[in-house]
Design an enzyme around this catalytic site. Sequence first.
Site, short mmCIF file in Angstrom:
data_model
loop_
_atom_site.label_atom_id
_atom_site.label_comp_id
_atom_site.label_asym_id
_atom_site.label_seq_id
_atom_site.Cartn_x
_atom_site.Cartn_y
_atom_site.Cartn_z
N PRO A 220 0.88 -1.16 -0.16
CA PRO A 220 0.02 -0.02 0.05
C PRO A 220 0.74 1.46 0.03
O PRO A 220 2.09 1.28 0.23
CB PRO A 220 -0.85 -0.22 1.45
CG PRO A 220 -0.64 -1.56 1.89
CD PRO A 220 0.73 -1.89 1.26
N PRO A 221 0.44 2.33 -0.37
CA PRO A 221 1.23 3.62 -0.35
C PRO A 221 1.58 4.07 0.90
O PRO A 221 0.97 3.61 2.01
CB PRO A 221 0.13 4.65 -0.90
CG PRO A 221 -1.25 4.06 -1.32
CD PRO A 221 -0.92 2.65 -0.84
N HIS A 442 -26.68 9.44 18.76
CA HIS A 442 -26.12 8.70 17.61
C HIS A 442 -24.83 8.19 18.16
O HIS A 442 -24.51 7.11 17.97
CB HIS A 442 -26.20 9.80 16.54
CG HIS A 442 -25.39 9.13 15.32
ND1 HIS A 442 -26.27 8.70 14.02
CD2 HIS A 442 -24.03 8.80 14.92
CE1 HIS A 442 -25.50 8.24 13.24
NE2 HIS A 442 -24.25 8.00 13.76
N GLU A 443 -24.00 9.17 18.54
CA GLU A 443 -22.58 8.67 18.95
C GLU A 443 -22.75 7.55 20.32
O GLU A 443 -22.01 6.59 20.36
CB GLU A 443 -21.69 9.89 19.22
CG GLU A 443 -21.36 10.51 18.08
CD GLU A 443 -20.59 10.11 16.95
OE1 GLU A 443 -20.12 8.96 17.13
OE2 GLU A 443 -20.80 10.56 15.74
N HIS A 446 -23.40 4.17 18.89
CA HIS A 446 -22.33 3.42 18.54
C HIS A 446 -21.41 2.86 19.83
O HIS A 446 -21.21 1.83 19.70
CB HIS A 446 -21.11 4.42 17.80
CG HIS A 446 -21.61 4.74 16.37
ND1 HIS A 446 -22.09 3.85 15.43
CD2 HIS A 446 -21.80 6.02 15.65
CE1 HIS A 446 -22.51 4.53 14.09
NE2 HIS A 446 -22.29 5.77 14.52
#
Length: 642
Positions: A220-221, A442-443, A446
Amino acid sequence: MPKFNLSWMYMIIAMALFGFWLANESGSGVQKNISYNEFQGYVSKGFVEKVTIYKDDATIEAAIKPQHVKDVFQQDSTKVGKSPLVTTRALTLEGLEQFLNKEQTEGRFSGKVEPVERNNYLTMILWNILPFALLIGLWIFFMRRMGSGGAGGGGGVFSVGKSKAQLFEKGSSIKITFKDVAGLEEAKQEVEEIVEFLKSPQKYTDLGGKIPKGALLVGPPGTGKTLLAKAVAGEANVPFFSLAGSDFVEMFVGVGASRVRDLFKQAKEKAPCIVFIDEIDAVGRARGKNPSMGGNDERENTLNQLLTEMDGFGSNSGVIILAATNRVDVLDKALLRAGRFDRQIHVDLPDLNERKEVFGVHLRPIKIDDTVDVDLLARQTPGFSGADIANVCNEAALIAARHGKKFVGKQDFLDAVDRIIGGLEKKSKITTEAERRSIALHEAGHASLSWLLEHANPLIKVTIVPRGRALGAAWYLPEERQITTKDQMLDEMCAILGGRAAEELFIGKISTGAMNDLERATKQAFGMVAYLGMSEKLPNLCYYNNDEYSFNKPYSEKTAELIDEEVKRMINDQYNRAKDILSTHKKEHNELAQLLIEKEVIFAEDVEKIFGKRPWASRSEEIMANEKKNNPVSEPEVSTNN
Ligand code: ADP
């Protein structure tokens, strides 16, 4: 290229000058040489408008009045030009003056008389020769420019076929050594061996072995491929050519192949040596796959030339090719076969221990105080490449400098990591109370789910301070697994959907804030169904197709419908699961959201206070516990927050 365009400008200027001169020439009219007597006759008849006398040799130029042109030249005035002249030479200047005076006093001649000191032949000659001289000069200049400018000189039409490789001779300015490359032990060993081949080939050829022709660095880069090549250049005591794949590409057909030839010619002259081609996929893409009307033959020619140079008749001895790419899947198979790039060296993203080493390298030039803990930093940066880590170190130094500190501390590094993951904190972004509540719920969704699900990534911190384009963010510590099970993937998906689920459950309205989550979840579900064979109706099937230009799906319409259905079902299942879990833990979730609104940032400890300890040890904790057992001296700090 601009130089080349400039030459065209010169050409145009030269042409314009030439044209101007031609026009001037034809416009200046006819000159006719006559005898002195004839001249006297014309003056007496009153045909003459103006007389110019060149005193040094008594030549005379007389301009004829337009109405008498026909009498003198026997031609129409349109044919003889604007100002037709007759020229002659007087016997003596005195005689001429007397004659003109007489004619004037007697009224036969009324024109002007203009005596000129010297007949200016020089201007005449210059006027005639200058345009030619200019043209020839330009032409010579042009040819010189075309011919000159060998390798790397750039410009010029004739030098486009020359290779643009940069040559680093022995003991040149490259100061990078293998010490500057952290981790990548296996890759380092491989390239070190290549250096060894060049230094003492006999050791290998004596046993009947052949020296490899090339090695391809794949990864990967930002994982240090170019760095590794630079280190080879620094360590190997042989000339080192460096160029990028795109250096072969030019707008002229045939140039790429010619550059390849030139590169190898130069390399053979310097053998033993190393040639490094960065981003080789620019020329090495598989042939014959491009559907763009066959317009891209040039790249194929270049590749063919590269293939033959690498392993054709009269192969090159003592030239080793190193190449780097992060798209090995698009490379032509012929390029990858043994005998060309015999070795593929995989350069992967660094793991925990390698990250520590990379930090070690990049912390060297930075003034740090003793709060900085490399172990912690390495743990906080999963998935970071070497380049990202270099960036973290630099960013931390900049942050510390901004705060006017003398040394860079731990918090600066953590801020730098946050910044690189999430973008800049935007405390000034205006959010209303309702918006803040929505973001917090919302957070918190999670955060709760990732705490409650066994395989979800453990949480580090959650914030509702907008960052970059996100309105809120949660930091997790992804486990660095080599393989991932279906359960783990489903748990992750469930945690991702937790935000939207919380919105629906506790606000009753869903919002746009979840788009990013939905995109991730959908992609993951699609991958699981179509590529990993993890769904019930399409088990053990992989429809992965890495053909770049294929526009056809490798499955039927019916299967496509089935895939859609399965993806939908999978997401729905996880969404409902998320809602179930959140409604059973409604109290804790809301407490967490409230805390978020109050404090804006909360850490794993706060979540632990609300939900209690996580019953499952995470994989990284397990690994660390093992390490501790085996290696009790260096005790890493186990806290996962600041
Ligand atoms: P790429 O793999 O894309 O060619 P580079 O070699 O150009 O990446 O890496 C970019 C930068 O990242 C390097 O200049 C170096 O500062 C840093 N870096 C990457 N990998 C490492 C590593 N293993 N050790 C030290 N620095 C690294």
